[in-house]
Design an enzyme around this catalytic site. Structure first.
Site, PDB file in Angstrom:
ATOM      1  N   HIS A 105       0.698  -4.090   4.872  1.00 37.44           N
ATOM      2  CA  HIS A 105      -0.146  -2.713   5.342  1.00 37.44           C
ATOM      3  C   HIS A 105      -1.040  -2.837   6.401  1.00 37.44           C
ATOM      4  O   HIS A 105      -1.140  -2.094   7.449  1.00 37.44           O
ATOM      5  CB  HIS A 105      -0.517  -1.946   4.068  1.00 37.44           C
ATOM      6  N   GLU A 106      -1.846  -4.027   6.399  1.00 41.16           N
ATOM      7  CA  GLU A 106      -2.854  -4.352   7.128  1.00 41.16           C
ATOM      8  C   GLU A 106      -2.252  -4.655   8.595  1.00 41.16           C
ATOM      9  O   GLU A 106      -2.916  -4.340   9.622  1.00 41.16           O
ATOM     10  CB  GLU A 106      -3.914  -5.292   6.644  1.00 41.16           C
ATOM     11  N   HIS A 147      -1.336  -1.957  10.772  1.00 39.34           N
ATOM     12  CA  HIS A 147      -2.524  -1.335  11.882  1.00 39.34           C
ATOM     13  C   HIS A 147      -2.543  -2.137  13.172  1.00 39.34           C
ATOM     14  O   HIS A 147      -2.745  -1.834  14.137  1.00 39.34           O
ATOM     15  CB  HIS A 147      -3.800  -1.515  11.049  1.00 39.34           C
ATOM     16  N   HIS A 195      -1.964  -0.766  16.890  1.00 40.77           N
ATOM     17  CA  HIS A 195      -2.845  -0.975  17.731  1.00 40.77           C
ATOM     18  C   HIS A 195      -1.994  -1.655  19.081  1.00 40.77           C
ATOM     19  O   HIS A 195      -2.240  -1.237  20.150  1.00 40.77           O
ATOM     20  CB  HIS A 195      -3.738  -2.158  17.400  1.00 40.77           C
TER      21      HIS A 195
END
Length: 225
Positions: free
Chosen positions: A95-96, A99, A103
Site C-alpha cells: 500500500h505504501e 503512494h 508520485h
C-alpha cells in the site's frame, strides 16, 4: 441537534475503524504469507519492477507508523511490517509503495494534497482558536474566518480518500499479479486494507459534520442579528 448526533455517530465510526485496523492487522500479522517475503522485500521488489530503484525502503519505530514521504521520496515501514513475513506486512508495505507509484506518475490528488499540506497544517491549528474566540466573544466574523480555514482541512481529508483508495487498489493488483499472495490469502489482504481505508472515511465524516455544525452556528447567529 441533528449535527451533534451525526458527529457523535461519525466519532463512533472512527473509533470502530481504528479498532478494526488494529485487530485485523494483529490477526493477519500471525498469518505468514506463502511467498515468504518480508514487507521490506515486497516493497523493494515492487519499486524495482516499476523502475523506482532510487526510492529507499527504511524501517521506522512504532506500529502502524508506515508511510510514504513524497518530499524525501522514501518508503518508511514500521518494524513489524519491515521485518514481518505476514499477510499484514505484505499488504501494508505494498500500500505504501502504491503512494510511491502515484508520485511517479504525478497522480493528481496526491500532488494536490502535497501542495496544500502547509496551508492546511496552519489552518487546522488556527481554526479551533477562531471558533473558540468567536463563540466566547460573540463574534460572527471570527467564526466565519474559522469556517473558511477549517474548510481547507476538510477539503484535504476529502481528497485523501481517492489517494488512499487508489493506493490500496494498486497494492492488491500488484501483489496478486506478482504472486506475493496466493489463493485465499487475498481475503486477508482485503480485510487489512479495507479497515485502513475506513479510518480515512470516518475522519473525513467527523471533520465534515464539525464544519456543518459551525456553519449552522454562524447562520443562526446571523439570523438573530
Amino acid at each position: 441537534m441533528l449535527f451533534i448526533f451525526l458527529t457523535i455517530a461519525a466519532l463512533g465510526l472512527s473509533f470502530w475503524a481504528q479498532f478494526k485496523v488494529k485487530s485485523n492487522f494483529e490477526k493477519y500479522s500471525k498469518v505468514e504469507a506463502s511467498s515468504g517475503r518480508t514487507g521490506a522485500e515486497t516493497a523493494r521488489r515492487i519499486l524495482d519492477i516499476n523502475g523506482l530503484y532510487d526510492v529507499p525502503v527504511e524501517p521506522v519505530r512504532g506500529t502502524l507508523t508506515d508511510h510514504y514521504d513524497p518530499t524525501r521520496r522514501v518508503v518508511r515501514l514500521s518494524e513489524p511490517v519491515y521485518y514481518g513475513r505476514s499477510i499484514s506486512a505484505i499488504s501494508v508495505a505494498s500500500h505504501e509503495v502504491g503512494h510511491a507509484l502515484q508520485h511517479q506518475e504525478s497522480y493528481g490528488a496526491l500532488v494536490l494534497r502535497h501542495k496544500i499540506f502547509p496551508v492546511v497544517n496552519f489552518a487546522s491549528g488556527v481554526a479551533p482558536l477562531l471558533f473558540l474566540g468567536g463563540m466566547l466573544l460573540g463574534s460572527l466574523n471570527l467564526i466565519g474566518l474559522g469556517i473558511i480555514l477549517f474548510s481547507a482541512a476538510v477539503f484535504f481529508q476529502l481528497i485523501t480518500l481517492p489517494v488512499e483508495f487508489n493506493a490500496s487498489s494498486r497494492a492488491k493488483q500488484i501483489i496478486v499479479s506478482e504472486g506475493f499472495i496466493r489463493n485465499n490469502e487475498e481475503n486477508g489482504v482485503n480485510k487489512v486494507l479495507s479497515a485502513a481505508a475506513l479510518t480515512y472515511v470516518a475522519a473525513a465524516l467527523v471533520s465534515l459534520f464539525e464544519l456543518l455544525r459551525f456553519v449552522m452556528i454562524f447562520l443562526n447567529g446571523r439570523d438573530e442579528n
